[in-house]
Design an enzyme around this catalytic site. Structure first.
Site, short mmCIF file in Angstrom:
data_model
loop_
_atom_site.label_atom_id
_atom_site.label_comp_id
_atom_site.label_asym_id
_atom_site.label_seq_id
_atom_site.Cartn_x
_atom_site.Cartn_y
_atom_site.Cartn_z
N CYS A 78 0.84 -1.20 0.00
CA CYS A 78 0.00 0.00 0.00
C CYS A 78 0.88 1.26 0.00
CB CYS A 78 -1.01 -0.03 1.14
SG CYS A 78 -2.40 1.10 0.87
N HIS A 171 -3.56 -4.75 1.44
CA HIS A 171 -3.02 -5.12 2.74
C HIS A 171 -3.21 -6.61 3.01
CE1 HIS A 171 -2.43 -1.02 4.43
NE2 HIS A 171 -3.38 -0.71 3.59
N GLU A 173 -1.44 -8.23 5.15
CA GLU A 173 -1.04 -8.44 6.54
C GLU A 173 -2.22 -8.36 7.52
OE1 GLU A 173 -0.93 -3.97 6.09
OE2 GLU A 173 -0.54 -5.70 4.81
#
Length: 192
Positions: A78, A171, A173
């Site tokens: 990002c 994202h 994560e």
């Protein structure tokens, strides 16, 4: 495998959690000296202008470029993808890393309230679609000839690799699936 996560701002703890679960020894990078001995570094999502300012104030901009030039691998997620890009909003930002032959537009998918989840088909990633989140995500509007598009959303690149550089506009994560982190670590191990 010794990997780092840029820990100035953004979702660095979440990346650290995935990397450690995969067996990597992880260092939180806040100063140039923290890069010593690392083979890979994740530039997390967050706010790209704030991150550029923090890279400047900590003296990390040139050491990160040197880290890459010396054989280190970088993954920008990002805001990190914005830091890696050579062009942002039609201009080159001198205080950014400018390493990957891509052009990006910031916040191209809309404001925070326009955030969404998607399942992506990622080239070379086994196990079916990868669940990810797009949060105030940038859009990759140009990919240079040396870069390879590994995933698209709505026909537009959202995961790109160029040698030891990886950029994702989403994202990964924030979920529980560590396959893209595993992909990054394997990319580093293969030194491609």
């Amino acid at each position: 495998m010794r990997a780092g996560v840029l820990a100035l701002q953004g979702a660095f703890r979440e990346h650290r959690r995935h990397l450690e679960a995969l067996g990597a020894e992880v260092t939180e990078v806040r100063l140039p000296a923290d890069l010593a001995g690392l083979g890979a570094l994740v530039l997390p999502g967050g706010e790209s202008t704030t991150m550029r300012n923090l890279l400047t104030s900590t003296g990390l901009t040139q050491p990160l470029r040197d880290f890459y030039a010396g054989g280190g691998a970088l993954w920008g997620s990002c805001a990190g993808a914005i830091l890696l890009a050579r062009e942002v909003g039609g201009v080159t930002l001198e205080d950014s890393l400018n390493l990957m032959d891509t052009a990006v537009e910031r916040n191209a998918y809309g404001r925070q309230v326009a955030s969404f989840e998607a399942d992506l088909q990622v080239a070379g990633l086994p196990g079916g679609p990868l669940p990810v989140m797009f949060i105030r995500a940038p859009r990759i509007v140009r990919v240079g000839p040396a870069a390879e598009v590994l995933a698209e959303h709505a026909g537009e690149p959202c995961l790109v690799r160029e040698g030891r550089l990886l950029a994702s506009t989403f994202h990964p994560e924030l979920g529980h699936d560590s396959r893209l982190h595993q992909f990054f670590l394997e990319m580093v191990r293969q030194k491609k």
